[in-house]
Write a protein that holds these residues in place. Sequence first.
Motif, short mmCIF file in Angstrom:
data_model
loop_
_atom_site.label_atom_id
_atom_site.label_comp_id
_atom_site.label_asym_id
_atom_site.label_seq_id
_atom_site.Cartn_x
_atom_site.Cartn_y
_atom_site.Cartn_z
N GLY A 1 9.30 3.50 -15.16
CA GLY A 1 9.64 2.79 -13.93
C GLY A 1 9.04 3.46 -12.71
N TYR A 2 9.05 4.80 -12.69
CA TYR A 2 8.43 5.52 -11.57
C TYR A 2 6.94 5.22 -11.49
CZ TYR A 2 6.10 9.43 -9.27
OH TYR A 2 5.28 10.18 -8.47
N ALA A 3 6.27 5.19 -12.64
CA ALA A 3 4.83 4.91 -12.66
C ALA A 3 4.54 3.51 -12.14
CB ALA A 3 4.28 5.08 -14.07
N GLY A 4 5.36 2.52 -12.55
CA GLY A 4 5.14 1.16 -12.07
C GLY A 4 5.34 1.04 -10.58
N LEU A 5 6.37 1.69 -10.04
CA LEU A 5 6.59 1.66 -8.60
C LEU A 5 5.53 2.45 -7.86
CD1 LEU A 5 10.48 2.04 -8.43
CD2 LEU A 5 9.11 -0.05 -8.21
N ARG A 6 5.00 3.47 -8.49
CA ARG A 6 3.92 4.25 -7.88
C ARG A 6 2.67 3.39 -7.72
NH1 ARG A 6 2.07 9.94 -7.87
NH2 ARG A 6 -0.18 9.97 -8.29
N VAL A 7 2.40 2.55 -8.72
CA VAL A 7 1.29 1.61 -8.61
C VAL A 7 1.52 0.68 -7.43
CG1 VAL A 7 0.14 -0.35 -9.72
CG2 VAL A 7 0.65 1.69 -11.05
N ALA A 8 2.74 0.16 -7.33
CA ALA A 8 3.06 -0.78 -6.25
C ALA A 8 2.88 -0.16 -4.87
CB ALA A 8 4.50 -1.27 -6.41
N VAL A 9 3.15 1.13 -4.75
CA VAL A 9 3.07 1.80 -3.45
C VAL A 9 1.63 2.19 -3.11
CG1 VAL A 9 3.76 3.88 -2.19
CG2 VAL A 9 5.45 2.61 -3.51
N ARG A 10 0.88 2.64 -4.11
CA ARG A 10 -0.42 3.24 -3.85
C ARG A 10 -1.57 2.23 -3.81
NH1 ARG A 10 -0.96 8.83 -4.78
NH2 ARG A 10 -3.00 8.53 -5.76
N VAL A 11 -1.40 1.06 -4.39
CA VAL A 11 -2.47 0.06 -4.39
C VAL A 11 -2.23 -0.90 -3.23
CG1 VAL A 11 -3.60 -1.78 -5.67
CG2 VAL A 11 -2.80 0.26 -6.87
N ASN A 12 -3.23 -1.03 -2.38
CA ASN A 12 -3.09 -1.85 -1.17
C ASN A 12 -3.44 -3.30 -1.48
OD1 ASN A 12 -2.68 -2.56 1.49
ND2 ASN A 12 -4.74 -1.97 2.14
N ASP A 13 -2.55 -3.98 -2.19
CA ASP A 13 -2.75 -5.38 -2.53
C ASP A 13 -1.37 -6.02 -2.71
OD1 ASP A 13 -4.99 -7.42 -3.77
OD2 ASP A 13 -3.05 -7.63 -4.77
N ALA A 14 -1.14 -7.14 -2.03
CA ALA A 14 0.19 -7.76 -2.05
C ALA A 14 0.56 -8.22 -3.45
CB ALA A 14 0.23 -8.93 -1.07
N PHE A 15 -0.38 -8.82 -4.17
CA PHE A 15 -0.08 -9.31 -5.52
C PHE A 15 0.27 -8.15 -6.45
CE2 PHE A 15 -1.74 -10.03 -9.84
CZ PHE A 15 -0.90 -11.06 -10.24
N VAL A 16 -0.51 -7.08 -6.40
CA VAL A 16 -0.25 -5.92 -7.25
C VAL A 16 1.12 -5.33 -6.94
CG1 VAL A 16 -0.99 -3.57 -7.80
CG2 VAL A 16 -2.69 -5.40 -7.59
N ARG A 17 1.44 -5.25 -5.67
CA ARG A 17 2.74 -4.70 -5.28
C ARG A 17 3.88 -5.55 -5.83
NH1 ARG A 17 1.96 -4.98 -0.24
NH2 ARG A 17 0.83 -3.01 -0.18
N LEU A 18 3.73 -6.86 -5.72
CA LEU A 18 4.79 -7.77 -6.17
C LEU A 18 4.95 -7.76 -7.68
CD1 LEU A 18 3.96 -10.66 -3.72
CD2 LEU A 18 6.24 -9.69 -3.98
N VAL A 19 3.86 -7.93 -8.41
CA VAL A 19 3.97 -8.05 -9.86
C VAL A 19 4.33 -6.71 -10.50
CG1 VAL A 19 1.55 -7.59 -10.51
CG2 VAL A 19 2.91 -9.20 -11.84
N SER A 20 3.89 -5.60 -9.94
CA SER A 20 4.25 -4.29 -10.49
C SER A 20 5.75 -4.05 -10.36
CB SER A 20 3.47 -3.18 -9.78
OG SER A 20 2.09 -3.32 -9.97
N THR A 21 6.32 -4.39 -9.21
CA THR A 21 7.75 -4.24 -9.02
C THR A 21 8.53 -5.17 -9.94
OG1 THR A 21 7.32 -3.70 -6.70
CG2 THR A 21 9.59 -4.21 -7.30
#
Length: 429
Positions: free
Chosen positions: A320-340
């Motif tokens: 879960g930490y890794a998935g949220l880390r992706v959401a925070v570190r990648v500057n893309d709205a879609f990536v942030r939404l789907v990762s969370t």
Amino acid sequence: MSASAEERPRPGSAAADGPPGWLREQLNALRELLGKPLTTYYLIIGCSGLLLALGLMMVLSASSVEALQKTGSPFYWFIKQSLSAAVGLAVMYVCSRLPHRFFRWAGYPLMAVSIIALVMVLFIGESELGAQRWIYFGPFTIQPSEPAKLALALWGADLLARRARQGKVEWRQMLIPLMPGTAVLAVMVMLGSDLGTTLVLFMIFLALLWVVGAPVKLFGGILALAALAAIIMIKVEPYRVARIGAFLDPWSDAQGAGYQAVQGQIAMGSGGWFGLGLGSSRQKWNWLPHGESDFIFAILGEELGLMGTLVVVVLFGLLGYAGLRVAVRVNDAFVRLVSTAVVAWIVGQAIVNMGAVMGVLPITGIPLPMVSYGGSSLLPTLAALGMLLSFAKREPGAREALAARGPGPVSRALSWLGLGGRTRGRVRR
């Protein structure tokens, strides 16, 4: 004043009151590790691989007795799960190499296929234990509600990302058509009497709204509506009423509605600190129903003890930490939404499953991701994790670090077989 006195930190100073030197070194090493561009990538691979390996091991142990009695081979369900894992790893690898544009596009057809399959379940599906969830194609079993979770995460994330890009962030714009689409999936799943999967779909929906900053009053209204729907679903099905009663006091009907909960608690309590040993479960000898699927966490606790269960909890926490880390570190709205949304799905489902086994949540009949038996659950989960790997490559410095690392084992194997391109690296003259 001596030099030693001058160098000695004063009482109350940061140097005197701070952590010891060895602890500072460990914290600095951890900070350096977390700062590396490929930390997320390796966390997803490592946690997924360990959970999958542990799951195969526990499926073999938990299902061997029943498989031997029903099929004549203790390896029957283990072999089926191993084949699903092999296919799932291939899907995960392919998804890890796909661009994020593919996932934005894939949510729409996957959503349509999921709705069609859920409708088919109502007419040609098989009912077991009060729930109509499965479609049988010869030796293969498909549970359409499982890929529906991935479909909702992809479709909802792209929908909201497009709205945000167009500046339509007002909450009414966010709900249309996200809420009707979620409602269609939820109603189809509820018609099949699958309350557990409906809860997971609801988690994904709330996670998407949380990322786009939906107001608190909206969450309150949605939660109240969901609670009302859950009460109605419980009231209309007598077995759900019995499950709630068994949840509140399973020992009052230990041979009836509370039987599975009681046997699960006995299994967990028998494990102690380090368990009875791998393969030494007593409850799998026809005492605990569905020990290879819904209640595999109980068998794991019995055989590997508290330490084994804590390892599983930590692995899901790191995932879960890794998935949220992706959401925070990648500057893309879609990536942030789907990762969370994927984190809410996988980690939320794990919490619900483990909570039901331990008796702190009602039994809902949903599997423990990557650990429980079931290819219909395993394949979409590994596909979602492969997608997270693809997104992790978009973190700052990740592509450069991967390029500097050289070709991976799969690329090297293909090169040795003459099936891949030329491997990267320096050519010696």
